[in-house]
Design an enzyme around this catalytic site. Structure first.
Site, PDB file in Angstrom:
ATOM      1  N   ARG A  33      23.494  -8.186 -16.471  1.00 11.19           N
ATOM      2  CA  ARG A  33      23.862  -6.783 -16.714  1.00 11.19           C
ATOM      3  C   ARG A  33      24.006  -6.067 -15.382  1.00 11.19           C
ATOM      4  NH1 ARG A  33      19.765  -2.517 -17.528  1.00 11.19           N
ATOM      5  NH2 ARG A  33      20.766  -0.593 -18.245  1.00 11.19           N
ATOM      6  N   ARG A  74      19.481  14.954 -17.320  1.00 14.56           N
ATOM      7  CA  ARG A  74      18.319  14.796 -16.454  1.00 14.56           C
ATOM      8  C   ARG A  74      18.006  16.085 -15.726  1.00 14.56           C
ATOM      9  NH1 ARG A  74      20.270   9.227 -13.375  1.00 14.56           N
ATOM     10  NH2 ARG A  74      20.554   7.959 -15.245  1.00 14.56           N
ATOM     11  N   LYS A 221      25.260   1.071 -27.380  1.00 11.92           N
ATOM     12  CA  LYS A 221      23.817   1.213 -27.169  1.00 11.92           C
ATOM     13  C   LYS A 221      23.276   2.241 -28.163  1.00 11.92           C
ATOM     14  CE  LYS A 221      22.546   1.409 -22.804  1.00 11.92           C
ATOM     15  NZ  LYS A 221      22.575   1.840 -21.375  1.00 11.92           N
ATOM     16  N   THR A 279      14.698  -2.995 -23.470  1.00  5.31           N
ATOM     17  CA  THR A 279      13.791  -1.982 -22.925  1.00  5.31           C
ATOM     18  C   THR A 279      12.319  -2.381 -23.001  1.00  5.31           C
ATOM     19  OG1 THR A 279      15.346  -0.306 -23.743  1.00  5.31           O
ATOM     20  CG2 THR A 279      13.309   0.485 -22.760  1.00  5.31           C
TER      21      THR A 279
END
Length: 492
Positions: A33, A74, A221, A279
Site C-alpha cells: 500500500r 483535521r 474504504k 487498522t
C-alpha cells in the site's frame, strides 16, 4: 499448508529501500500500500518500482495499491507542536486561525467548512477519539467547544463528528492529481478514502479511466457512518472494500465495530466482492518484535469471519520490525485457516456446507455459473486443485467467494491479471501462456505447469475451467475434471 488469506503492507520510512522491501516480499506480503497522505510522488514512484523489481527477482507477484488521502478533516498546527487540553476547559476550533499558531485556547482547521457542518450539542472526536469536544455554539468561523475528554492534542490530528454527517467531498483536488500517479505507475488497485455513496466510487473509477488506467480495481474504504447506511450500493460499485476500523470506529462507536466488521465481510462476499480488514491489527509491533495476544485473536477472528486480506499500516511503514510483522501475521492466518478446515470437515455430512446461498442464486453470466458449478463439484469430489484459465480473473474471483480449502490457481498470460488476483482469498496467480488452440494440449500444458509448482501426483483429481475461445474475456464456458496421469482427451 499454503496461506490462503492475503497480507497487505503499507510502505513508508521503515520500508524505503530495496533491502527492506525485499524482506517484506520474502516474508510473504501479497499487496503493498502506497499511502498518499504522506510523501511525494517521487517517493511512491520509486517504491512501486522497487516492489516490482523485488517481486520479479523472488518469482512472486505482488500488487500495488495506491491509497488516496481524501478530505483533510483535521486540526492545523500548534505553536509548540502540541497542547494539553483539560477536561471542562473551553476550546475553539477556528477556520480563520493562522494554521501555525494553535494554542491551548484555539487551533485552526484544515477543513474550512467544518463550522457549517456542526451545531450546538454535537460531539467531535479528535485523534481517533482520544480527545472529545462538545460543541456549545458556532459563531462565524469559530466552533466554541467544551472539553469532555482531555489529553494531549498535537499537530494535524483528525476530527470526526460522532454519528457522521460531515459534507466534505470524498475526492479532493489533491486526489485528482494523485490519480494521475496511480495511472502512471499502473497501480493494480486504487483506494478511495471516506466515500459516502456509490457516486464517490464511480467518480474515482471515471477519473482513473480518464487518466489511462482502465484495469485497476477500485477499493472503497468504509470509514464513515454514511458509508454504513449506503453499504450495499458502495460494495456493488467497488471491486474491493476496506474496513478502515480507525475512523469507522470513531464515527459509529467502538462497541458497534465488531458486528459491523462481520456484517461488511458477509455482505461483500455475498455480492462477489473482495474485502480487506485494516487498522491497528498488530500495532504493538511498531515497537515490539512479537504481537500481543489480543492482536493475535483480532487477526485470527478476521480470518474466521472470511476476510480476503488483513492489512498492516504503521507496523510496516514506520515500525521497527516490518518483515517480522508480515511473518507473524502470516503464521496467525495459517493457524486460523486450519481451524476453518477442521470445522468444514466436522460438517462434511452436510451437503449444503460451504456453498453460500447457491439455491437462491440466479447467475447472470455463463462464466459465473461455471465457477459456482466448479466449487460445488470440487467440494464434493476430493479435488486437489482447481485450474482457472482466465483473462480478466473474474472466474477465480467468483470461485473464491465460496468457502473451501481447495487451492485455486489463476493461470493467465497477463501480468496485470496476476497482480490483481493476488488479493483474492485462496487464489494463487500463475503467469501462463500457451500458443495453441488445441484444448487437449492446453489442458496437458496447464497440468504440467501446475505439477512443477505443487506436490500433485498421479491419481489426483484436478478441475480445469476455460473458454472455447482462447484469449476472450468473460468467455469461460467449460469445466473439465481430470485425473493426473490419465490421458487428457480432447473436449467433446
Amino acid at each position: 499448508m499454503a496461506r490462503r488469506t492475503k497480507i497487505v503492507a503499507t510502505l513508508g520510512p521503515a520500508t524505503d529501500d530495496k533491502e527492506s522491501i525485499g524482506a517484506l516480499v520474502k516474508a510473504g506480503v501479497d499487496v503493498v500500500r502506497l499511502n498518499l497522505s504522506h510523501g511525494v510522488h517521487d517517493d511512491h514512484r520509486r517504491r512501486a518500482t522497487l516492489v516490482r523489481e523485488c517481486a520479479k527477482e523472488s518469482g512472486r507477484h505482488v500488487a500495488v495499491l495506491v491509497d488516496l488521502q481524501g478530505p483533510k478533516i483535521r486540526v492545523d498546527r500548534f505553536e509548540n507542536g502540541k497542547v494539553f487540553l483539560t477536561e471542562g476547559a473551553p476550546f475553539i476550533l477556528d477556520a480563520a486561525c493562522d494554521p501555525d499558531k494553535g494554542t491551548v485556547e484555539r487551533v485552526g482547521l484544515a477543513y474550512k467548512q467544518l463550522p457549517n457542518d456542526v451545531d450546538s450539542g454535537d460531539v467531535l472526536l479528535l485523534d481517533d477519539g482520544r480527545v472529545v469536544l462538545e460543541v456549545e455554539k458556532v459563531v462565524g468561523t469559530e466552533i466554541h467547544c467544551s472539553v469532555v475528554v482531555g489529553g494531549d492534542l498535537s499537530n494535524s490530528k483528525g476530527i470526526n463528528r460522532q454519528g457522521g454527517g460531515l459534507t466534505a467531498e470524498a475526492i479532493t483536488e489533491k486526489d485528482r492529481f494523485d490519480i494521475t500517479l496511480a495511472a502512471e505507475i499502473e497501480a493494480d488497485y486504487l483506494a478511495v478514502s471516506f466515500p459516502r455513496s456509490a457516486a464517490d466510487v464511480l467518480r474515482a473509477r471515471g477519473l482513473l479511466h480518464a487518466a489511462g488506467n482502465k484495469g485497476a480495481g477500485i477499493v472503497a474504504k468504509i470509514e464513515r457512518s454514511e458509508a454504513m447506511e449506503n453499504l450495499e450500493e458502495i460494495i456493488v460499485a467497488s471491486d474491493v472494500v476496506m474496513i478502515a476500523r480507525g475512523d469507522l470506529g470513531v464515527e459509529i462507536g467502538d462497541a458497534e465495530l465488531p458486528a459491523a466488521q462481520k456484517h461488511i465481510i458477509k455482505m461483500a462476499r455475498s455480492l462477489k466482492r473482495v474485502v480487506i480488514t485494516a487498522t491497528q491489527m498488530m500495532e504493538s509491533m511498531i515497537e515490539n518484535p512479537i504481537p500481543t495476544r489480543a492482536e493475535v485473536f483480532d487477526v485470527a477472528n478476521a480470518v474466521l469471519d472470511g476476510t480476503d486480506a488483513v492489512m498492516l499500516s504503521a507496523e510496516t511503514a514506520a515500525g521497527k520490525y516490518p518483515s517480522k510483522a508480515v511473518s507473524a501475521m502470516g503464521r496467525i492466518c495459517i493457524e486460523a485457516e486450519k481451524q476453518l478446515l477442521l470445522l468444514a470437515d466436522s460438517h462434511s455430512h452436510d451437503h449444503s456446507h460451504n456453498l453460500g446461498n447457491l439455491a437462491g442464486d440466479q447467475f447472470g453470466r455463463i462464466d459465473e455459473a461455471i465457477a459456482m458449478a466448479t466449487m460445488y463439484t470440487a467440494n464434493h469430489m476430493g479435488v486437489r486443485a482447481i485450474i482457472a484459465l482466465t483473462e480478466s480473473g473474474s472466474t477465480p474471483l467468483w470461485m473464491s467467494r465460496i468457502s473451501s480449502g481447495i487451492p485455486i490457481y489463476a493461470m493467465t498470460p497477463h501480468l496485470s491479471t496476476c497482480r490483481k488476483v493476488v488479493l483474492y482469498r485462496g487464489v494463487s496467480p500463475v503467469q501462463f501462456g500457451a500458443d495453441t488452440t488445441d484444448h487437449a494440449l492446453l489442458n496437458k500444458l496447464a497440468i504440467e505447469e501446475l505439477q512443477q509448482r505443487t506436490g500433485l501426483e498421479d491419481g489426483d483429481l484436478v478441475i480445469i475451467t476455460k473458454g472455447d475461445l482462447v484469449g476472450a474475456h468473460g468467455g469461460t464456458n467449460a469445466m473439465k475434471i481430470v485425473r493426473i496421469g490419465d490421458m487428457v482427451e480432447p473436449d467433446a
